[in-house]
Design a protein around this motif. Structure first.
Motif, PDB file in Angstrom:
ATOM      1  N   TYR A   1       0.444  -0.771  -0.102  1.00 40.27           N
ATOM      2  CA  TYR A   1      -0.263   0.176  -0.034  1.00 40.27           C
ATOM      3  C   TYR A   1       0.985   1.806   0.043  1.00 40.27           C
ATOM      4  CZ  TYR A   1      -3.736   2.780   1.458  1.00 40.27           C
ATOM      5  OH  TYR A   1      -4.852   3.477   1.172  1.00 40.27           O
ATOM      6  N   TYR A   2       1.925   1.012   0.985  1.00 36.92           N
ATOM      7  CA  TYR A   2       2.723   2.532   0.755  1.00 36.92           C
ATOM      8  C   TYR A   2       3.162   2.026  -1.169  1.00 36.92           C
ATOM      9  CZ  TYR A   2       3.132   2.508   6.106  1.00 36.92           C
ATOM     10  OH  TYR A   2       2.190   2.824   6.997  1.00 36.92           O
ATOM     11  N   CYS A   3       4.257   1.521  -1.228  1.00 37.20           N
ATOM     12  CA  CYS A   3       4.576   1.306  -2.738  1.00 37.20           C
ATOM     13  C   CYS A   3       3.612   2.046  -3.321  1.00 37.20           C
ATOM     14  CB  CYS A   3       4.793   0.125  -2.978  1.00 37.20           C
ATOM     15  SG  CYS A   3       6.707  -0.764  -2.234  1.00 37.20           S
ATOM     16  N   LEU A   4       2.001   1.681  -3.283  1.00 37.04           N
ATOM     17  CA  LEU A   4       1.507   2.185  -4.367  1.00 37.04           C
ATOM     18  C   LEU A   4       1.041   3.874  -4.448  1.00 37.04           C
ATOM     19  CD1 LEU A   4      -1.646   1.527  -6.359  1.00 37.04           C
ATOM     20  CD2 LEU A   4      -2.056   0.929  -4.772  1.00 37.04           C
ATOM     21  N   ASN A   5       0.461   3.654  -2.979  1.00 39.18           N
ATOM     22  CA  ASN A   5       0.835   5.454  -2.347  1.00 39.18           C
ATOM     23  C   ASN A   5       2.012   6.580  -3.750  1.00 39.18           C
ATOM     24  OD1 ASN A   5      -1.237   6.722  -0.672  1.00 39.18           O
ATOM     25  ND2 ASN A   5      -1.421   4.323  -0.432  1.00 39.18           N
ATOM     26  N   MET A   6       3.447   5.937  -3.274  1.00 39.01           N
ATOM     27  CA  MET A   6       4.277   6.255  -3.657  1.00 39.01           C
ATOM     28  C   MET A   6       4.520   6.372  -5.290  1.00 39.01           C
ATOM     29  SD  MET A   6       7.355   4.919  -1.265  1.00 39.01           S
ATOM     30  CE  MET A   6       8.959   5.454  -1.426  1.00 39.01           C
ATOM     31  N   ILE A   7       3.771   5.405  -5.968  1.00 37.38           N
ATOM     32  CA  ILE A   7       3.378   5.500  -7.457  1.00 37.38           C
ATOM     33  C   ILE A   7       2.579   6.393  -7.979  1.00 37.38           C
ATOM     34  CG2 ILE A   7       2.694   4.125  -9.053  1.00 37.38           C
ATOM     35  CD1 ILE A   7       4.009   1.317  -7.913  1.00 37.38           C
ATOM     36  N   LEU A   8       1.741   6.271  -6.701  1.00 38.24           N
ATOM     37  CA  LEU A   8       0.157   7.183  -7.840  1.00 38.24           C
ATOM     38  C   LEU A   8       1.235   8.659  -6.897  1.00 38.24           C
ATOM     39  CD1 LEU A   8      -2.725   5.213  -5.427  1.00 38.24           C
ATOM     40  CD2 LEU A   8      -1.995   6.144  -7.772  1.00 38.24           C
ATOM     41  N   ILE A   9       1.775   9.088  -6.043  1.00 37.46           N
ATOM     42  CA  ILE A   9       2.610  10.411  -5.537  1.00 37.46           C
ATOM     43  C   ILE A   9       2.513  10.830  -7.212  1.00 37.46           C
ATOM     44  CG2 ILE A   9       3.589  11.469  -4.450  1.00 37.46           C
ATOM     45  CD1 ILE A   9       2.252  10.456  -1.692  1.00 37.46           C
ATOM     46  N   THR A  10       4.091  10.086  -7.134  1.00 39.93           N
ATOM     47  CA  THR A  10       4.721  10.567  -8.866  1.00 39.93           C
ATOM     48  C   THR A  10       3.166   9.990 -10.106  1.00 39.93           C
ATOM     49  OG1 THR A  10       6.511   8.515  -7.775  1.00 39.93           O
ATOM     50  CG2 THR A  10       6.868   9.266  -9.766  1.00 39.93           C
ATOM     51  N   LEU A  11       3.138   9.681 -10.171  1.00 38.50           N
ATOM     52  CA  LEU A  11       1.998  10.357 -11.421  1.00 38.50           C
ATOM     53  C   LEU A  11       1.273  11.383 -11.264  1.00 38.50           C
ATOM     54  CD1 LEU A  11       0.797   5.887 -11.742  1.00 38.50           C
ATOM     55  CD2 LEU A  11       2.185   6.855 -13.450  1.00 38.50           C
ATOM     56  N   SER A  12       0.354  11.276 -10.340  1.00 39.98           N
ATOM     57  CA  SER A  12       0.580  12.617  -9.437  1.00 39.98           C
ATOM     58  C   SER A  12       0.753  13.957  -9.942  1.00 39.98           C
ATOM     59  CB  SER A  12      -0.693  13.148  -8.135  1.00 39.98           C
ATOM     60  OG  SER A  12       0.303  13.358  -7.500  1.00 39.98           O
ATOM     61  N   THR A  13       1.857  13.777  -9.371  1.00 41.34           N
ATOM     62  CA  THR A  13       2.957  15.446  -9.352  1.00 41.34           C
ATOM     63  C   THR A  13       3.494  15.041 -11.569  1.00 41.34           C
ATOM     64  OG1 THR A  13       3.619  14.229  -7.838  1.00 41.34           O
ATOM     65  CG2 THR A  13       5.423  15.800  -9.114  1.00 41.34           C
ATOM     66  N   LEU A  14       3.533  13.727 -11.851  1.00 46.35           N
ATOM     67  CA  LEU A  14       3.198  14.044 -13.408  1.00 46.35           C
ATOM     68  C   LEU A  14       2.806  13.952 -13.940  1.00 46.35           C
ATOM     69  CD1 LEU A  14       5.674  13.301 -15.863  1.00 46.35           C
ATOM     70  CD2 LEU A  14       3.931  10.806 -16.036  1.00 46.35           C
ATOM     71  N   LEU A  15       1.478  14.241 -13.351  1.00 48.82           N
ATOM     72  CA  LEU A  15       0.214  14.654 -14.064  1.00 48.82           C
ATOM     73  C   LEU A  15      -0.391  15.854 -13.681  1.00 48.82           C
ATOM     74  CD1 LEU A  15      -2.027  11.829 -13.934  1.00 48.82           C
ATOM     75  CD2 LEU A  15      -1.154  12.661 -15.517  1.00 48.82           C
ATOM     76  N   SER A  16       0.315  16.757 -12.637  1.00 49.17           N
ATOM     77  CA  SER A  16       0.934  18.300 -12.504  1.00 49.17           C
ATOM     78  C   SER A  16       1.692  18.835 -13.531  1.00 49.17           C
ATOM     79  CB  SER A  16       1.074  18.095 -11.001  1.00 49.17           C
ATOM     80  OG  SER A  16       0.132  17.691  -9.799  1.00 49.17           O
ATOM     81  N   VAL A  17       2.368  18.667 -13.606  1.00 48.01           N
ATOM     82  CA  VAL A  17       2.814  19.325 -14.213  1.00 48.01           C
ATOM     83  C   VAL A  17       2.576  19.102 -15.764  1.00 48.01           C
ATOM     84  CG1 VAL A  17       5.372  18.816 -15.940  1.00 48.01           C
ATOM     85  CG2 VAL A  17       5.449  18.058 -12.922  1.00 48.01           C
ATOM     86  N   VAL A  18       1.730  18.295 -16.215  1.00 48.75           N
ATOM     87  CA  VAL A  18       1.038  18.400 -17.449  1.00 48.75           C
ATOM     88  C   VAL A  18       0.461  19.425 -17.497  1.00 48.75           C
ATOM     89  CG1 VAL A  18      -0.318  16.772 -18.791  1.00 48.75           C
ATOM     90  CG2 VAL A  18       0.833  15.847 -17.936  1.00 48.75           C
ATOM     91  N   VAL A  19       0.067  18.960 -16.321  1.00 48.35           N
ATOM     92  CA  VAL A  19      -1.894  20.131 -15.956  1.00 48.35           C
ATOM     93  C   VAL A  19      -1.494  21.917 -16.324  1.00 48.35           C
ATOM     94  CG1 VAL A  19      -3.339  20.940 -13.976  1.00 48.35           C
ATOM     95  CG2 VAL A  19      -3.381  18.645 -14.810  1.00 48.35           C
ATOM     96  N   VAL A  20      -0.185  21.714 -15.353  1.00 46.33           N
ATOM     97  CA  VAL A  20       0.027  23.359 -15.118  1.00 46.33           C
ATOM     98  C   VAL A  20       1.192  23.225 -16.623  1.00 46.33           C
ATOM     99  CG1 VAL A  20       2.727  24.634 -14.263  1.00 46.33           C
ATOM    100  CG2 VAL A  20       1.242  23.098 -13.218  1.00 46.33           C
ATOM    101  N   ASN A  21       1.865  22.897 -17.794  1.00 48.67           N
ATOM    102  CA  ASN A  21       1.727  23.076 -19.418  1.00 48.67           C
ATOM    103  C   ASN A  21       0.163  23.519 -19.960  1.00 48.67           C
ATOM    104  OD1 ASN A  21       3.638  22.948 -21.331  1.00 48.67           O
ATOM    105  ND2 ASN A  21       3.229  21.388 -21.816  1.00 48.67           N
ATOM    106  N   LEU A  22      -0.410  22.508 -19.382  1.00 46.31           N
ATOM    107  CA  LEU A  22      -1.523  22.948 -20.641  1.00 46.31           C
ATOM    108  C   LEU A  22      -1.960  24.463 -19.710  1.00 46.31           C
ATOM    109  CD1 LEU A  22      -3.662  19.252 -20.431  1.00 46.31           C
ATOM    110  CD2 LEU A  22      -1.469  20.926 -21.830  1.00 46.31           C
ATOM    111  N   TYR A  23      -1.748  24.213 -18.774  1.00 44.55           N
ATOM    112  CA  TYR A  23      -2.241  25.302 -18.522  1.00 44.55           C
ATOM    113  C   TYR A  23      -1.513  27.114 -18.806  1.00 44.55           C
ATOM    114  CZ  TYR A  23      -4.537  28.696 -14.612  1.00 44.55           C
ATOM    115  OH  TYR A  23      -5.144  29.931 -14.220  1.00 44.55           O
TER     116      TYR A  23
END
Length: 488
Positions: free
Chosen positions: A280-302
């Motif tokens: 569960y910890y590893c899954l959350n770390m993966i999700l946080i990494t993906l969320s950071t990556l997706l945040s970069v995509v959102v900021v780039n589109l914004y």
């Protein structure tokens, strides 16, 4: 000399003459029966890393020694005496699955002798036994350990083992552990053949099943994990222009990594399976990494700006589908961006207003100059209000003035056309600027809708993973409680 001392001296002297070595039987083919039992006093420790169970027990030995009986009438009706265990024969019962670096496990204790030859020996002992640890459900885990005892040199035909207290641990003097609860305990007697020897060997295996108390780990591992997982949801609510959107994701990732290190300190490093909470910890770390990556995509589109236009299909999917589902359409879009009759009416009114502002009306332009000069006969001068020609008086029309009038009108018309062309150019530039702002606004709207979509996807994955984890642990706890009730 008391009867007790005289009896002990006689017993030890006779036993020494017979010799300590050798089983106390009449014939070499006779079998001596040893009754063995364990009274569990305390579970000292369960080392998950080294997979060692440490227990404090009282080991009970009962057997009959034919060389240690006496006539109680000859010794003042004494029925029991105590002697040192080094002075008599003792069975060589050992812990098979020991994991101890010490040379001795048993503490010194006197043997109690009865007049019929029965011997009772109850030494205190601290056993360190190897135990296979299953950490899949840590910290809601249930561990099953066993202690295997048997004679190291005598086979079953020479030495037989039986239970004293029945097939289980004796728990009358048990001290509750701060970390473990006993679910149940039992024991079994086995007859086994080993590759070294053809004779059967008898052993007694004591099983104990314990469940971990999770109150401590709830505050150390479970609660921080739940709070950090909930804090990750804030990452999708921060505005894209905020620099904290990227910093928060990295800080949460570091916090989960610290929790993972704390978990690794409590679990065996070479386990056959990883704990579910670790996954569960590893899954959350993966999700946080993906969320950071997706945040970069959102900021780039914004901050994409008006360089390109939003693809039509992508815009329709984000604005017309997901924005309606998330109830964001009215909040993010203006009248022109929403489309439909309302947008058409807004554009029509805006165009009419712009056209009215730049419309050219010759009659109106001439009317701005006052009354038309040719309305008065030549040579006639309009009087002023104070009797002098000036402002508010009609101009004096002469033949020269009437001759220059067509050229003045032509010049005025040319100037008005230039003004009209300039206004059209300014209007086109304003419309281009408005179109660029509209494209930039569309990218921002798409970025905000995409950020909200990522939020709900992350929330769904988080809830499913947490539900799976806690459902598995609750099933494990239910099975443990059922076994505990059955054992009780």
């Amino acid at each position: 000399m008391s009867h007790e001392k005289r009896l002990i001296q006689d017993l030890i002297r006779n036993y020494k003459d017979l010799g300590i070595m050798g089983r106390p039987v009449k014939d070499q083919n006779d079998t001596i029966t040893i009754k063995y039992g364990l009274s569990l006093i305390q579970i000292l420790d369960l080392d998950e890393r080294n997979q060692i169970l440490t227990t404090n027990v009282w080991a009970t030995y009962n057997w009959n020694d034919m060389h240690l009986n006496w006539s109680k009438e000859e010794y003042g009706n004494i029925t029991k005496v105590r002697v040192r265990n080094e002075d008599i024969w003792k069975p060589d019962i050992k812990l098979y699955n020991y994991a101890d670096t010490r040379l001795g496990e048993l503490r010194d204790a006197l043997c109690v002798l009865s007049d019929n030859g029965d011997v009772v020996w109850i030494p205190q002992a601290v056993f360190k036994s190897s135990c296979s640890i299953d950490i899949r459900h840590f910290p809601f885990d249930v561990q099953t350990c066993h202690l295997k005892f048997g004679s190291w040199t005598y086979d079953g035909s020479k030495l037989d083992l039986q239970f004293v207290y029945g097939p289980a641990f004796e728990l009358n003097d048990y001290i509750q552990s701060n970390e473990w609860d006993i679910i149940f305990s039992n024991a079994e007697r086995n007859v086994k053949y080993y590759p070294c020897c053809p004779e059967p060997y008898v052993d007694l295996v004591f099983h104990i099943q314990i469940s971990r108390k999770v109150a401590f780990y709830n505050y150390i591992l479970i609660l921080p994990c739940v709070l950090l997982s909930s804090l990750t949801l804030v990452l999708f609510w921060l505005p894209p222009e905020s620099p904290a959107k990227m910093q928060l994701g990295m800080n949460i990732f570091v916090a989960f990594f610290v929790l993972l290190l704390l978990l690794a300190e409590s679990t065996p490093p070479a386990a056959s399976s990883i704990p579910l909470i670790g996954a569960y910890y590893c899954l959350n770390m993966i999700l946080i990494t993906l969320s950071t990556l997706l945040s970069v995509v959102v900021v780039n589109l914004y901050f994409h700006g008006s360089r390109t236009q939003v693809p039509r299909l992508f815009k329709k999917l984000m604005v017309d589908v997901f924005a309606r589902v998330f109830c964001m359409r009215a909040q993010l879009l203006g009248p022109m961006d929403q489309g439909g009759p309302r947008a058409a009416l807004y554009i029509k009114n805006n165009r009419e207003k712009r056209h009215q502002d730049i419309k050219y009306d010759r009659v109106g332009m001439f009317e701005m100059q006052g009354e038309i000069p040719w309305q008065h006969p030549p040579g006639h001068t309009a009087p002023t209000s104070n009797g002098n020609p000036g402002m508010g008086s009609e101009p004096d029309l002469s033949a020269e003035t009437l001759g220059n009038l067509p050229s003045q009108c032509s010049s005025l018309e040319w100037e008005v056309k230039e003004i009209r062309r300039h206004l059209r150019s300014m209007s086109d530039r304003a419309m281009d600027k408005e179109d660029m702002e509209k494209r930039a606004r569309e990218w921002k709207v798409v970025a905000l809708v995409l950020d909200r979509l990522f939020f709900f996807l992350y929330l769904l994955v988080l809830l499913v993973s947490a539900f799976t984890l806690f459902k598995t642990t609750l099933m494990q706890d239910g099975a443990a409680d059922a076994k505990k009730d059955k054992g009780t």
